[in-house]
Design a protein around this motif. Sequence first.
Motif, PDB file in Angstrom:
ATOM      1  N   GLY A  31      14.444  -9.875 -55.273  1.00  0.00           N
ATOM      2  CA  GLY A  31      13.256  -9.807 -55.473  1.00  0.00           C
ATOM      3  C   GLY A  31      12.285 -10.925 -55.153  1.00  0.00           C
ATOM      4  O   GLY A  31      12.457 -11.932 -54.841  1.00  0.00           O
ATOM      5  N   PHE A  32      11.079 -10.608 -53.983  1.00  0.00           N
ATOM      6  CA  PHE A  32      10.439 -11.463 -53.292  1.00  0.00           C
ATOM      7  C   PHE A  32       8.765 -11.509 -53.016  1.00  0.00           C
ATOM      8  O   PHE A  32       8.500  -9.992 -53.671  1.00  0.00           O
ATOM      9  N   GLN A  33       7.694 -12.075 -53.257  1.00  0.00           N
ATOM     10  CA  GLN A  33       6.428 -11.991 -52.761  1.00  0.00           C
ATOM     11  C   GLN A  33       6.440 -10.731 -52.150  1.00  0.00           C
ATOM     12  O   GLN A  33       6.223 -11.130 -50.858  1.00  0.00           O
ATOM     13  N   TRP A  34       6.294  -9.269 -51.988  1.00  0.00           N
ATOM     14  CA  TRP A  34       5.614  -8.104 -53.759  1.00  0.00           C
ATOM     15  C   TRP A  34       6.823  -8.009 -53.096  1.00  0.00           C
ATOM     16  O   TRP A  34       6.137  -6.557 -52.997  1.00  0.00           O
ATOM     17  N   GLN A  35       7.869  -8.073 -53.063  1.00  0.00           N
ATOM     18  CA  GLN A  35       8.952  -6.762 -52.233  1.00  0.00           C
ATOM     19  C   GLN A  35      10.513  -6.932 -53.177  1.00  0.00           C
ATOM     20  O   GLN A  35      10.221  -7.743 -53.040  1.00  0.00           O
ATOM     21  N   TRP A  36      10.884  -5.941 -52.778  1.00  0.00           N
ATOM     22  CA  TRP A  36      11.802  -5.828 -53.188  1.00  0.00           C
ATOM     23  C   TRP A  36      13.321  -5.153 -51.574  1.00  0.00           C
ATOM     24  O   TRP A  36      12.725  -4.661 -50.947  1.00  0.00           O
ATOM     25  N   GLN A  37      14.215  -6.056 -52.445  1.00  0.00           N
ATOM     26  CA  GLN A  37      14.981  -5.645 -51.248  1.00  0.00           C
ATOM     27  C   GLN A  37      17.203  -5.478 -52.616  1.00  0.00           C
ATOM     28  O   GLN A  37      17.042  -6.076 -53.200  1.00  0.00           O
ATOM     29  N   PHE A  38      17.039  -4.001 -51.920  1.00  0.00           N
ATOM     30  CA  PHE A  38      18.291  -4.344 -52.387  1.00  0.00           C
ATOM     31  C   PHE A  38      19.472  -3.649 -51.616  1.00  0.00           C
ATOM     32  O   PHE A  38      19.648  -3.442 -50.635  1.00  0.00           O
ATOM     33  N   THR A  39      20.753  -4.396 -51.942  1.00  0.00           N
ATOM     34  CA  THR A  39      21.765  -4.446 -50.711  1.00  0.00           C
ATOM     35  C   THR A  39      22.873  -4.239 -51.883  1.00  0.00           C
ATOM     36  O   THR A  39      23.479  -3.857 -53.386  1.00  0.00           O
ATOM     37  N   TYR A  40      23.813  -3.369 -51.417  1.00  0.00           N
ATOM     38  CA  TYR A  40      25.148  -2.865 -51.450  1.00  0.00           C
ATOM     39  C   TYR A  40      26.296  -3.262 -50.862  1.00  0.00           C
ATOM     40  O   TYR A  40      26.863  -3.047 -49.850  1.00  0.00           O
ATOM     41  N   PRO A  41      26.818  -4.478 -51.647  1.00  0.00           N
ATOM     42  CA  PRO A  41      28.128  -5.364 -50.672  1.00  0.00           C
ATOM     43  C   PRO A  41      28.787  -4.553 -50.398  1.00  0.00           C
ATOM     44  O   PRO A  41      29.056  -4.493 -48.863  1.00  0.00           O
ATOM     45  N   ASP A  42      29.404  -3.564 -51.447  1.00  0.00           N
ATOM     46  CA  ASP A  42      30.459  -3.220 -50.446  1.00  0.00           C
ATOM     47  C   ASP A  42      30.226  -1.747 -49.981  1.00  0.00           C
ATOM     48  O   ASP A  42      31.449  -1.114 -49.060  1.00  0.00           O
ATOM     49  N   GLN A  43      29.399  -1.245 -49.629  1.00  0.00           N
ATOM     50  CA  GLN A  43      28.736  -0.185 -48.751  1.00  0.00           C
ATOM     51  C   GLN A  43      28.191  -0.538 -47.473  1.00  0.00           C
ATOM     52  O   GLN A  43      27.985   0.405 -46.587  1.00  0.00           O
ATOM     53  N   GLY A  44      27.975  -0.950 -47.640  1.00  0.00           N
ATOM     54  CA  GLY A  44      26.962  -2.624 -46.392  1.00  0.00           C
ATOM     55  C   GLY A  44      25.705  -1.634 -46.225  1.00  0.00           C
ATOM     56  O   GLY A  44      25.323  -1.640 -44.828  1.00  0.00           O
ATOM     57  N   VAL A  45      25.015  -1.476 -47.109  1.00  0.00           N
ATOM     58  CA  VAL A  45      23.667  -0.841 -47.202  1.00  0.00           C
ATOM     59  C   VAL A  45      22.986  -1.929 -47.051  1.00  0.00           C
ATOM     60  O   VAL A  45      22.081  -2.558 -48.474  1.00  0.00           O
ATOM     61  N   THR A  46      21.560  -2.086 -46.925  1.00  0.00           N
ATOM     62  CA  THR A  46      20.628  -2.397 -47.067  1.00  0.00           C
ATOM     63  C   THR A  46      18.925  -1.619 -47.217  1.00  0.00           C
ATOM     64  O   THR A  46      18.979  -1.383 -46.343  1.00  0.00           O
ATOM     65  N   ILE A  47      18.325  -2.118 -47.996  1.00  0.00           N
ATOM     66  CA  ILE A  47      17.310  -0.947 -48.266  1.00  0.00           C
ATOM     67  C   ILE A  47      15.929  -2.587 -49.040  1.00  0.00           C
ATOM     68  O   ILE A  47      16.241  -3.333 -49.778  1.00  0.00           O
ATOM     69  N   VAL A  48      15.381  -2.420 -47.904  1.00  0.00           N
ATOM     70  CA  VAL A  48      13.797  -3.671 -48.251  1.00  0.00           C
ATOM     71  C   VAL A  48      12.260  -2.662 -48.321  1.00  0.00           C
ATOM     72  O   VAL A  48      12.013  -1.798 -47.274  1.00  0.00           O
ATOM     73  N   GLY A  49      11.406  -2.788 -48.927  1.00  0.00           N
ATOM     74  CA  GLY A  49      10.766  -2.138 -48.946  1.00  0.00           C
ATOM     75  C   GLY A  49       9.009  -2.791 -48.651  1.00  0.00           C
ATOM     76  O   GLY A  49       9.404  -3.722 -47.910  1.00  0.00           O
ATOM     77  N   LEU A  50       8.427  -1.442 -48.253  1.00  0.00           N
ATOM     78  CA  LEU A  50       7.340  -2.399 -46.717  1.00  0.00           C
ATOM     79  C   LEU A  50       6.032  -1.371 -47.676  1.00  0.00           C
ATOM     80  O   LEU A  50       6.023  -1.331 -48.808  1.00  0.00           O
ATOM     81  N   PRO A  51       5.147  -2.618 -47.145  1.00  0.00           N
ATOM     82  CA  PRO A  51       4.495  -1.901 -48.170  1.00  0.00           C
ATOM     83  C   PRO A  51       3.312  -0.999 -47.803  1.00  0.00           C
ATOM     84  O   PRO A  51       2.459  -0.154 -49.515  1.00  0.00           O
ATOM     85  N   ASP A  52       3.352  -0.256 -47.343  1.00  0.00           N
ATOM     86  CA  ASP A  52       3.294   1.571 -47.033  1.00  0.00           C
ATOM     87  C   ASP A  52       4.412   1.941 -48.065  1.00  0.00           C
ATOM     88  O   ASP A  52       4.178   3.623 -48.398  1.00  0.00           O
ATOM     89  N   LYS A  53       5.753   1.388 -48.177  1.00  0.00           N
ATOM     90  CA  LYS A  53       6.197   2.233 -48.642  1.00  0.00           C
ATOM     91  C   LYS A  53       7.575   2.114 -49.711  1.00  0.00           C
ATOM     92  O   LYS A  53       8.354   0.623 -49.222  1.00  0.00           O
ATOM     93  N   ALA A  54       7.830   2.008 -51.081  1.00  0.00           N
ATOM     94  CA  ALA A  54       8.024   1.209 -51.762  1.00  0.00           C
ATOM     95  C   ALA A  54       9.735   1.537 -51.809  1.00  0.00           C
ATOM     96  O   ALA A  54      10.022   2.504 -51.286  1.00  0.00           O
TER      97      ALA A  54
END
Lengths: 215, 543, 389
Positions: C158-181
């Motif tokens: 978590g960080f001001q004001w978004q979320w980042q989801f990281t799948y370490p085993d799959q090597g995938v990272t998702i970061v939210g953007l202001p217009d796209k949660a």
Amino acid sequence: MTANADVLVPVVDRGESLEELVHAAEEHTRGGISNPVLGMILFIASEVMFFAGLFAAYFNIRSNAPVWPPLGNVEFNLRGHVLLPAILTLMLVTSSVTCQIGIWAIRRGDRKGLMRAFVVTIVLGILFLSGQAYDYTTLGFGINDGPFGSTFYTLTGFHGAHVFAGVLMLGVVLYRGMAGQFSARHHDAVEAASLYWHFVDVVWICLFTLLYILG
Amino acid sequence: MATTVLTPTATRARSGLYDWLTTTDHKKIGILYLGSSFIFFLVGGVLALAVRAELAQPGLQFMGEAAYNQFFTMHASVMLFLFVIPMLAGFGNYVVPLMIGAPDMAFPRINALSFWLLPLAGTIMMLGFVLGGSAAEGWTSYSPLANAKYSPGVGTDLWIVGLILIGTSSILGGINFLVTIFKMRAPGMTMFRLPILAWTVLVTSVLVILGTPVLTSALIMLFIDRNYGGSFFDPAGGGNAVLWQNVFWFYSHPAVYIMVLPAMGIVSEIIPVFSRKPLFGYKAFVFATATIGALGFSVWAHHMFTTGSVYLPFFSFMTFLIAVPTGVKMFNWIATMWKGSIQFSAAMLFALGFLTMFLIGGLNGAFSASVPVDFAIHDTYWIVAHIHYVLFGGSVFAIFGGLFYWFPKMFGVKLNETLGKIQFVVMFVGFNMTFFPMHELGLMGMPRRIADYSPMAGWNDLNLVATIGGFLIAASVLPFLWNVFISLRGGERVGDDPWEGNTLEWATTSPPPPYNFDRLPEIRSERPVFDQRHRLAGRATGH
Amino acid sequence: MCPLRPALPGAEDPERSRGLVMTRFSKGIPQGAVIVALGALAMLLVAACGTGVTVLQPPAPATEQGKATDWLYQVVFIVAAVIFFLVEALIVFAAVRYRRRKGDDTLPPQIHGNNVLEVIWTAIPVAIVAIVFFISWQTLNTVDAVSADPKLKVEVTGFQWQWQFTYPDQGVTIVGLPDKAPELVVPVGETVQVSLQSRDVIHGFYVPAFLFKRDVIPGKTNVFDFTPTEVGTFSGQCTQFCGLLHSQMRFSVVVKSQADFDAWVTQAKATPTPAPTPTPGPSASAGGGGGTGGQPAAVSLSAQNIAFDQAALSAPAGTAIQLTFVNNDNGIPHNVVIHRDSPTGEAVFTGDIITGVATKVYDVPALAAGTYAYVCAVHPNMTGTLTVK
């Protein structure tokens, strides 16, 4: 003034101080400890909790730190820096003794003895503060040097502020004493100030042990 | 017998205003407390209306996030620290010396200082609004959000300074209350003949003296972090973010009892008088009060169940335990009414409102004591509902009850009963309309402290209802203001004891003379005035 | 246990939800408090189970842990409701039955207490409290259990004001953007282990349908497990107030079948999200018309501690601007968006979001003389004024 169960003091608006009235009410209703001394004891209880908060923060941060004192600044090791603080500790403990000598004096009605003892106490208090201020200048770290600096200066700084307040309090008592306001019977303010001074002393002994001896 | 001679000196003529500014009379200081707190109640209320107006619909209609965050932060800060706590201190100031047959507080000048710190502190806190924005981190001011890095600006510093001054005022007041109650009681007034309000003020004062300094230490550490590069609370600098919560809640949970116990005391004075019965189980009530006070220091971490940093079973169990003494009190109040002769005065209606609302506030609090349920409802509107059922439905209803009850003693005139009943009904309806839907909103997942919500979340209708209820509460305050105005100008003059009271304040004139009493009735029970009225030798200690 | 519950939040009819507090007793009943209380209790049970009306019910739990919490909630709810109606009935009964009649000036019996009664009403709450505590504790052990061998691990930041989801085993990272949660995609029926970390202040990871939240605390990693039981999309949001745009810090959890999840992983790997990896090359930025010629004007700007280092910039009109943007906030995404007139004006240039510490050169097209505002899209409180003349 009568003290029947169903008749309290007929009260007159004097427009000014209530102290006599309070004294009168207190002396014929409740024995034991006087109002100012009880008030000071309660105030000290609150001060204990104030320092408890700061100490709790210190222990919490210390227990969370991987190493203590933190690496990076050799000055953090205060055990090699114990001489001056030890002398200061001795001064403060001595001042508690002289303060108590003053109390014993006024309990006997010896005003001169009270004056002498309190002058020595105040001088020792000022010396302690000066010594601590000098000691700060010789330390190689500041309040912004990580958790060690923050906790060290906050604890010792607020203790120093309390010593300063204690010196002021003793000064007021000394001034009132010179004006002849205290006697063997009436010296609540002296007792209250000395309680506070002893409290300040005890806090310092805890701080000294924690910060300089245990490191 | 020590005879300090009291020479009657001529009372100097003083201008009214000068007299109020320099008074050390506990009754005048008490009224000053009540008056200034009520002004802050109106300020906090306006802030609440702004918050509710913004939440009525999704989207930002009236203000941006920055203003919203300041408003809800200052709403809570003003209501808790400048309204509820000082208001109850005002009742304590006015009533407790009278109740125990004392001429004044033990330290009248310190008492005046305690009061005058409050308007000063309030002004400092509010100054943020004109100096680039007030504090906006919530009244809990969680660090590191409250650190200078994330909340620059002088508003938060002013908030800290204001709060330290308020804390100092509370501590001095608490010491004053304790010395007064321990040392200034009239002959015959033993500890177990103390009126319950005096007992609750006593326990509250102990909480203040032991809890408030810890908040002061926390605020000082936060100030050092913000202004002098300290490293207490920001992990980036080696501090500990959860530390703030521990020190903060160590004070702020007992603070809830500081805000509720005297309210319970007020209700415990009102219900017996209007039921014409003694308080049922006086001693049990005293022990329950002391138990709540003691438990208050062992439950702070129930605000931190979701941090993953506290030992859950212990704090959960202690929190559940609080229900026991609270339940005892509830049953005592009901048993006091049982077989009584209940008169529905405005004061009694507010006391009954207190019982109902506080019952809900206690039960919805028990949900949070159950840790897994707390995982579901923590930091949602459920918690907003809970705190308002306790502090508004509880404390504020008791405060209005107390105002109706003691107004004749303070000013010699009654408040208008009809206007009082109208106020009660509107306030009761408005209150439940505002805060009951918040339980549902919380369960649906609406987090607290959000300026905006998605129109798709399904929270629209309940928020609108809550906002309408909020304005209804505001409307209910208008009859009260009018009531005070007309009553002071020409209210119904009533005698010294219009309600057939039990406690010593009703044995003196309305308003009482300086230093309170010309003579005191014999004190043989916790109801000396009742005993005098009915010429009964009241039993010594209840039971 | 009453099996009735509302549908998902959006489907709930809030008009039906306010029934509980409005329940009142008619004045005709006062034969005895017990009768009133039982009547009220019966009304509650009828209301709760008979007609499908739901009062104070959490959303249908979508995880195994949530089901345990929901069961516990129902227990606590029933206990609380019964206590509420009993005690409230006593209050109302006492107030109505023992009201003072006109002209009645008799003094009621002066009862000071009753030890037996007082012991009973101390002991009963103690027993209730002990039982509820015990049940809560048992449930807590289920809800809080952390598997040593979870099927899927996700790191939530978590960080001001978004979320980042990281799948370490799959090597995938998702970061939210202001217009796209951001969406946290997980397979159904498998234990997912979430570890929570914060880059700045305290946040709260909360999914209402999971009946669960856990704080996201800087300097500390919180770990919990959840096992989704049904496919669907569940909204989530930050619950711990975290500053200006706390209300915008939303996300959702998308539960897919294992096959869909695997397909999603493959696809996500193929299209890395733009935010965490700065796109190389200076010409990637958006922007229309070019400059009127000559060398582009060089301007530099940096971001540190969620603030721009300069509150005002100036640039020549009619010339392309080369804006060197330095993001000094480790792990925190920033960008520069230039708006006409004020931060709410029309956006004339939008720079790519870069995650610090990183530097990026934006090629801003030539601007007409006037006043512009520059803003970070992730942190709308980061603003400054650009004067073009």
